[in-house]
Design an enzyme around this catalytic site. Sequence first.
Site, PDB file in Angstrom:
ATOM      1  N   HIS A   1       0.837  -1.206   0.000  1.00 41.65           N
ATOM      2  CA  HIS A   1       0.000   0.000   0.000  1.00 41.65           C
ATOM      3  C   HIS A   1       0.878   1.264   0.000  1.00 41.65           C
ATOM      4  CE1 HIS A   1      -3.052  -2.687   2.316  1.00 41.65           C
ATOM      5  NE2 HIS A   1      -3.499  -2.552   1.074  1.00 41.65           N
TER       6      HIS A   1
ATOM      7  N   LYS B   1     -15.731  -8.162   3.418  1.00 43.85           N
ATOM      8  CA  LYS B   1     -14.867  -8.559   4.546  1.00 43.85           C
ATOM      9  C   LYS B   1     -15.532  -8.022   5.814  1.00 43.85           C
ATOM     10  CE  LYS B   1     -10.687  -7.809   1.758  1.00 43.85           C
ATOM     11  NZ  LYS B   1      -9.569  -6.853   1.527  1.00 43.85           N
TER      12      LYS B   1
ATOM     13  N   ARG C   1      -1.557  -6.200  -7.945  1.00 39.32           N
ATOM     14  CA  ARG C   1      -0.457  -7.135  -7.684  1.00 39.32           C
ATOM     15  C   ARG C   1      -0.462  -8.235  -8.731  1.00 39.32           C
ATOM     16  NH1 ARG C   1      -2.538  -8.204  -1.703  1.00 39.32           N
ATOM     17  NH2 ARG C   1      -4.373  -8.226  -3.030  1.00 39.32           N
TER      18      ARG C   1
ATOM     19  N   SER D   1      -2.899  -8.157   3.217  1.00 41.24           N
ATOM     20  CA  SER D   1      -3.362  -7.887   4.594  1.00 41.24           C
ATOM     21  C   SER D   1      -3.869  -9.169   5.237  1.00 41.24           C
ATOM     22  CB  SER D   1      -4.479  -6.844   4.585  1.00 41.24           C
ATOM     23  OG  SER D   1      -3.991  -5.615   4.117  1.00 41.24           O
TER      24      SER D   1
HETATM   25  O1  PNS Z   1      -8.571  -2.921   0.247  1.00 46.07           O
HETATM   26  P1  PNS Z   1      -9.840  -3.536  -0.300  1.00 46.07           P
HETATM   27  O2  PNS Z   1     -10.540  -4.372   0.759  1.00 46.07           O
HETATM   28  O3  PNS Z   1      -9.604  -4.306  -1.565  1.00 46.07           O
HETATM   29  O4  PNS Z   1     -10.778  -2.290  -0.670  1.00 46.07           O
HETATM   30  C1  PNS Z   1     -12.071  -2.492  -1.214  1.00 46.07           C
HETATM   31  C2  PNS Z   1     -12.891  -1.198  -1.114  1.00 46.07           C
HETATM   32  C3  PNS Z   1     -13.012  -0.754   0.354  1.00 46.07           C
HETATM   33  C4  PNS Z   1     -12.222  -0.105  -1.921  1.00 46.07           C
HETATM   34  C5  PNS Z   1     -14.273  -1.560  -1.708  1.00 46.07           C
HETATM   35  O5  PNS Z   1     -14.875  -2.598  -0.963  1.00 46.07           O
HETATM   36  C6  PNS Z   1     -15.193  -0.358  -1.758  1.00 46.07           C
HETATM   37  O6  PNS Z   1     -15.136   0.425  -2.672  1.00 46.07           O
HETATM   38  N1  PNS Z   1     -16.048  -0.223  -0.691  1.00 46.07           N
HETATM   39  C7  PNS Z   1     -17.017   0.833  -0.610  1.00 46.07           C
HETATM   40  C8  PNS Z   1     -18.385   0.359  -1.095  1.00 46.07           C
HETATM   41  C9  PNS Z   1     -18.538   0.566  -2.612  1.00 46.07           C
HETATM   42  O7  PNS Z   1     -18.252   1.613  -3.147  1.00 46.07           O
HETATM   43  N2  PNS Z   1     -19.063  -0.491  -3.257  1.00 46.07           N
HETATM   44  C10 PNS Z   1     -19.308  -0.478  -4.675  1.00 46.07           C
HETATM   45  C11 PNS Z   1     -18.206  -1.240  -5.422  1.00 46.07           C
HETATM   46  S1  PNS Z   1     -18.459  -1.272  -7.172  1.00 46.07           S
END
Ligand code: PNS
Length: 168
Positions: A17, A41, A91, A128
Amino acid sequence: MATVLYPGSFDPLHLGHIDVIEQSVELFGTVIVGVMHNPTKPSGMFTLAQREAMIRESVAHLPSVEVMAFDGLAVHAVEKAKAAFIVKGLRTGGDFEVEQQMAHTNHAVSGVRTVYLPCKPALVSISSRFIREIAQYGGDVSSLVPAPVATQLATLFPTPTSAQQATS
Ligand code: PNS
């Protein structure tokens, strides 16, 4: 130069990150690290507030980086942060599949675009999830995370060595 949003769950932040944040600073200028809930998650190891605090400490060397926790959608966070677009790190091919679907959907519902940055080859195996697993079972993750995160993990899961260091 632009202001960009780097959203993620960061549970916890790791060196991959940090690489994406540093690349984004170099390429775009101002980076808002958006600490967000990932609905896939459900239970986090650290609260959003704890993650935010650890990230802030870990990016203290980068003055054009801000850290904010957001509720709800990433595209709404882009608006709130007045960011031009979303930045994500890639990645592996597996990341690409997931990120591509999110990028297309976010663009379809809001017009917000996503730019991908490849992680440094040396960091592509860091995740993570494995950091949480290793730390929970008493392993040493200090080569995978910034120092403030290593400290918090050692407090949460003390090993005989880390407990001794904390009291000496
Ligand atoms: O680090 P991560 O867990 O891969 O991040 C994922 C994250 C938090 C960016 C994603 O789950 C997200 O955008 N969450 C907010 C909810 C949202 O916008 N959902 C629509 C996705 S198309």
